[in-house]
Design an enzyme around this catalytic site. Structure first.
Site, PDB file in Angstrom:
ATOM      1  N   ARG A 229       5.827  -3.197   0.735  1.00 52.34           N
ATOM      2  CA  ARG A 229       5.864  -2.143   1.744  1.00 52.34           C
ATOM      3  C   ARG A 229       7.052  -2.394   2.665  1.00 52.34           C
ATOM      4  O   ARG A 229       7.303  -3.519   3.086  1.00 52.34           O
ATOM      5  CB  ARG A 229       4.571  -2.113   2.575  1.00 52.34           C
ATOM      6  N   GLU A 258      11.157   5.700   5.513  1.00 48.98           N
ATOM      7  CA  GLU A 258      11.378   6.290   4.202  1.00 48.98           C
ATOM      8  C   GLU A 258      11.458   7.811   4.292  1.00 48.98           C
ATOM      9  O   GLU A 258      10.936   8.419   5.225  1.00 48.98           O
ATOM     10  CB  GLU A 258      10.274   5.876   3.223  1.00 48.98           C
ATOM     11  N   HIS A 283      11.044   4.001  -3.514  1.00 48.37           N
ATOM     12  CA  HIS A 283       9.623   3.684  -3.572  1.00 48.37           C
ATOM     13  C   HIS A 283       9.005   4.182  -4.885  1.00 48.37           C
ATOM     14  O   HIS A 283       7.972   4.866  -4.892  1.00 48.37           O
ATOM     15  CB  HIS A 283       8.885   4.300  -2.372  1.00 48.37           C
TER      16      HIS A 283
END
Length: 308
Positions: A229, A258, A283
């Protein structure tokens, strides 16, 4: 009838199996948060991937809710404390995408150690620089893994053929040494490792855990991989460690901020995107065409084990 609301893009297998178990399933991957709040009161379960956070507002509206199915590994987009207090089951599927994450981390590491991104861009721009793109071999290196759950174990297994020394540290597990990694202290990681890879969940304890002081303790320059993360890592600290030579290269599938436009507005983004020692992916480490189905298979199996 027990009802499930799917608010995200899940492989149809989950819906098919849930129906076979006697659930009524509304598969609405385009539904908005507001629309969800308006209708969730009638549902026994909700299935989500990353669309929005299942927080106090959602739980308050979901008066009949018995479970949340998270199509992925982490549960950080779910308020687990409220779920615990209301006896709401949380099911996730780290078994479904751990192979994807392990392979992605390996790919990032090999790309960094062999300058794939830099060499590719240079050749496309008319530069043929063999010496400037000389790489490192993995064989004989010491790889430090932080967190030895499904993801950390998968990465260790993927490294098995490279003849590396895999060391793993997990604050919440002991006695987990296996054929792929040996359990060590954090002191051994910082003293010996050539590669550091994170495989821990985002919690209050781990948020911004990897900062300037964290990198300061490492005795050798390292290659740094984060497929866990983004909020675990302070990006400015990574950039500082790259500038000082503490980090030789960073492979980041996740960032503390993000998606655009938010990412573009981060004060570290310009420096990060210009750094040739950094490889960025959006991601997608655990999100392959294969894991898309595997995740739904795992969720369906866990759903079958719930008793209401």
């Amino acid at each position: 009838m027990k009802k499930i609301l799917i608010v995200d893009d899940l492989h149809p297998y989950f819906k098919e199996q849930a129906i076979a178990m006697g659930y009524h399933v509304d598969d609405e991957p385009q539904i908005t948060r507001q629309q969800t709040l308006a209708k969730i009161k009638d549902y026994t379960g909700i299935a989500v991937r990353t669309k929005f956070r299942i927080d106090a507002e959602v739980f308050a509206a979901a008066t009949q809710l018995k479970f949340v199915a998270r199509a992925g590994a982490g549960l950080d987009n779910i308020d687990d404390q409220i779920a615990f207090e209301r006896n709401i089951e949380l099911i996730n599927a780290p078994e479904g995408n751990c192979d994807a994450v392990g392979e992605h981390a390996t790919g990032l590491l090999l790309s960094l150690m062999n300058n794939f991104r830099k060499a590719d861009m240079e050749i496309r721009n008319g530069i043929w620089d063999r010496e400037g793109n000389r790489g490192y071999e993995l064989k004989g290196k010491k790889v430090g893994i932080i967190g030895y759950g499904f993801m950390g174990q998968s990465f260790a297994k993927k490294l098995a053929g490279f003849e590396v020394d895999v060391m793993a540290y997990d604050k919440y597990k002991t006695g987990f040494s296996d054929a792929f990694a040996r359990e060590v202290s954090m002191e051994e990681i910082v003293k010996h490792c050539d590669v550091l890879s994170l495989h821990i969940p985002l919690t209050t304890e781990t948020r911004q855990m990897v900062d300037e002081e964290y990198f300061f303790h490492f005795k050798k320059p390292i290659f740094f991989i984060n497929t866990a993360r983004g909020e675990i890592v302070n990006t400015t600290a990574v950039l500082g460690a790259l500038a000082s030579g503490k980090i030789l290269g960073a492979g980041l599938d996740v960032l503390q901020t993000e998606k655009f436009p938010a990412l573009q507005e981060a004060d570290w983004y310009d420096e990060l995107k210009k750094n040739e020692k950094v490889i960025l992916t959006p991601h997608v480490g655990g999100w392959t065409f294969d894991s898309y189905r595997k995740i739904s298979e795992v969720l369906a199996e866990k759903l079958s084990g719930l008793n209401f």
